[in-house]
Motif scaffolding. Structure first.
Motif, short mmCIF file in Angstrom:
data_model
loop_
_atom_site.label_atom_id
_atom_site.label_comp_id
_atom_site.label_asym_id
_atom_site.label_seq_id
_atom_site.Cartn_x
_atom_site.Cartn_y
_atom_site.Cartn_z
N UNK A 1 -2.25 -17.63 0.82
CA UNK A 1 -1.81 -18.31 -0.41
C UNK A 1 -2.86 -19.31 -0.91
N UNK A 2 -3.33 -20.19 -0.02
CA UNK A 2 -4.30 -21.19 -0.47
C UNK A 2 -5.57 -20.54 -1.04
N UNK A 3 -6.18 -19.55 -0.37
CA UNK A 3 -7.36 -18.90 -0.98
C UNK A 3 -7.04 -18.24 -2.32
N UNK A 4 -5.86 -17.62 -2.42
CA UNK A 4 -5.51 -16.96 -3.69
C UNK A 4 -5.39 -17.97 -4.82
N UNK A 5 -4.88 -19.17 -4.51
CA UNK A 5 -4.73 -20.19 -5.55
C UNK A 5 -6.11 -20.70 -5.96
N UNK A 6 -6.98 -20.94 -4.97
CA UNK A 6 -8.32 -21.42 -5.30
C UNK A 6 -9.08 -20.39 -6.12
N UNK A 7 -8.86 -19.11 -5.79
CA UNK A 7 -9.58 -18.04 -6.51
C UNK A 7 -8.79 -17.54 -7.72
N UNK A 8 -7.70 -18.21 -8.03
CA UNK A 8 -6.84 -17.74 -9.11
C UNK A 8 -7.04 -18.48 -10.42
N UNK A 9 -8.15 -19.21 -10.52
CA UNK A 9 -8.44 -19.89 -11.79
C UNK A 9 -7.87 -21.30 -11.86
N UNK A 10 -7.64 -21.92 -10.71
CA UNK A 10 -7.14 -23.30 -10.73
C UNK A 10 -8.16 -24.24 -11.35
N UNK A 11 -9.43 -24.03 -11.03
CA UNK A 11 -10.46 -24.97 -11.46
C UNK A 11 -11.41 -24.38 -12.49
#
Lengths: 253, 320
Positions: A175-185
């Motif tokens: 989950x954490x990697x997917x969020x970071x790689x999901x366009x959060x930043x």
């Protein structure tokens, strides 16, 4: 329907969060504030606007999603894992309560906690960056749907896990990697074309895109597609929970 | 026990739990229960005796809804435990064997949780009385981890009674507790029965079954070997022994006594005669006369009766 039982589980879980106030609410707020300091203030001053939105404001929806997804899964998974671990699950299994009622109690409480955290982070963000919400009802809708969906996922993880390592495995490694790689930043448009295509296989992209659209009316994918994806994900989680309950998976032999 | 028999059923006695041909085979292939049938009477204390792994916990777990039976049916007060689980589970309280309690929770809160979970409105007056009955009222705001083992066990009983059940299952209620606490627990169980609660307890302490149960069921290897009133078991299966102490030790039994089935002690100073006390023709008088005729001089005579423990051990041995 055993309303008393649902209320009891819900209140018990909310009380647990209240008794661990620092861990439940203060910790995600402090973590997110640090992201604002690092990304918004330190790095953000050196980055141009993204799609017409100042970088500090642009990352707000992604940061809220990061907290929502991790908190929803953690709260719900721990909520059902703990009685399994201590053996206290016997009481729930022997109570006149259906699986659906158990689900509503645990997932409802986990989703509520995440929703509160999301709102607190949103308010906190207001102290760091100027914020304007273009579609507040859509924003709330995405927020609620995400809280429920990822609490369902957390509930599945809590049922599946039979030790603490497994409990942490999916949140930390997936989950954490997917969020970071999901366009959060960043915006997906900023990636090379090949990575843009790969990114579209990340379901979190659709959540963040839709949520960001409700703030700034800028999105990586259409809002309809975002909504469809989150509903599809929720239905998938519900189907898995239904199967687990039907078979008594790791609950009833 | 015959497979089609309904152990425990008799005219004029109300059945509260009816277990019919229940079998349980776990995913591992282990068969914990084999076609077990049993009727439990309203208002009784029933002790289920059996060695570890006999199937006692599996049986009560099935009745309480924690484990699914592979075959067979169970009804509680006429309601099927699967089709009408809300009604049956509302009537049942379960005290598990393990001390499965949260560490940081307050005593009063864990009882409130149990009551709510079973669909009952909060009633702090009832819970106050319950905690007083369990001598836990002054500990109501203490976190559970601060309580002693005996108190934690009483908290578990409080949780099981929080929703005012009519049937209470106690799985090994006195396992690992000291003698004094065990006696307290028995007194508590008797008081609960007097208040109208049907009590089923599993135990492998014979003394416990002997001390408080109205009826005793013996389970071994998933089968009900025996179910009867405690006194009937002693009456039916109990044996008496007559011990004859001799003035002078003998090397072997005189041939005139060979038909009596006597046992001679290793030092040759005592003869033991096993007989059925309910059989009018046990022949004690004849035996004593035959002993005297054989020229043996009696020093002392005494009798002993088999305990429930001996009956239990013999029953379990027979099934091995």
């Amino acid at each position: 329907m055993n309303i008393h039982a649902i209320k009891t589980i819900y209140k018990y879980e909310m009380l647990r969060a209240w008794e661990t106030l620092l861990q439940s609410f203060a910790s995600p707020v402090i973590t997110t504030s640090l992201y604002f300091v690092v990304f918004g203030s330190a790095i953000g001053t050196r980055i141009q606007q993204i799609e017409g939105v100042p970088y500090g404001s642009f990352i707000v929806p992604g940061l809220i999603m990061l907290a929502l997804l991790t908190q929803s899964t953690a709260n719900a998974s721990f909520g059902i894992f703990l009685p399994k671990f201590t053996g206290a699950i016997y009481e729930i299994m022997s109570a006149p309560i259906s699986f659906i009622e158990i689900l509503i109690g645990y997932v409802g409480a986990a989703a509520t906690k995440s929703f509160i955290i999301g709102l607190i982070i949103l308010l906190t963000a207001g102290f760091f960056v100027p914020l304007k919400i273009a579609h507040p009802f859509w924003m709330l809708g995405f927020l609620i749907l995400t809280c429920i969906t990822f609490s369902l996922l957390g509930f599945i993880i809590g049922l599946w896990a039979n030790n603490f390592e497994k409990l942490q495995l999916i949140p930390l490694l997936i989950i954490t990697p997917l969020v970071f790689l999901g366009g959060s930043f960043y915006s997906v448009d900023m990636l090379p074309p090949a990575w843009q295509t790969i990114t579209l296989f990340n379901p979190v992209v659709y959540l963040i895109s839709g949520f960001r659209w409700s703030f700034f009316e800028v999105a990586d994918v259409s809002v309809g597609l975002s909504l469809s994806m989150i509903v599809l994900f929720m239905l998938t989680c519900l189907a898995i929970v239904w199967w687990m309950f039907k078979t008594g998976y790791r609950l009833r032999q | 026990m015959g497979k089609s028999a309904r152990p425990g059923n008799s005219l004029g006695v109300q059945t509260i739990i009816s277990i019919s041909n229940v079998s349980k085979t776990y995913a591992s292939g282990h068969q914990a229960l084999k076609d077990l049938s049993l009727d439990i009477r309203r208002g009784e204390i029933l002790a289920l005796l059996g060695p570890n792994g006999a199937g006692k916990t599996t049986l009560i777990s099935i009745i309480c809804g924690i484990v699914n039976a592979t075959t067979g049916t169970v009804t509680v007060d006429g309601h099927d435990i699967v089709a009408d689980f809300r009604t049956t589970r509302s009537m049942i309280g379960l005290v598990p064997q393990e001390l499965t309690l949260g560490a940081f929770e307050k005593v009063i809160n864990t009882l409130r949780f149990s009551r709510g979970l079973f669909g009952k409105k909060q009633d702090d007056v009832y819970l106050e009385q319950l905690l007083k009955n369990l001598s836990l009222w002054d500990k109501r705001n203490n976190p559970i981890m601060s309580l002693s083992g005996g108190m934690k066990r009483r908290v578990l009983i409080g949780k099981a009674l929080a929703h005012e059940p009519t049937v209470l299952f106690l799985d090994e209620p006195t396992a690992g507790v000291d003698v004094e606490l065990r006696k307290d627990m028995w007194a508590l169980i008797r008081r609960l029965r007097e208040s109208g609660v049907t009590i089923i307890l599993t135990t492998h302490y014979i003394e416990e079954a002997e001390g408080i149960a109205d009826r005793v069921g013996v389970i071994n290897r998933g089968e009900l070997l025996l179910l009867d009133a405690k006194h009937s078991i002693m009456h039916t299966l109990g044996k008496k022994q007559l011990h004859i102490e001799l003035e002078q030790a003998i090397a072997s039994l005189p041939s005139t006594l060979s038909d009596w089935g006597l046992e001679l002690s290793s030092d040759g100073s005592q003869l033991t005669f096993t007989y059925d006390p309910h059989n009018a023709g046990s022949g004690i008088a004849g035996l004593l006369e035959a002993v005297s005729d054989a020229g043996l001089v009696l020093k002392d005579v005494n009798t002993s009766q088999s305990t429930l423990e001996e009956i239990f051990v013999n029953l379990v041995k027979e099934t091995l």
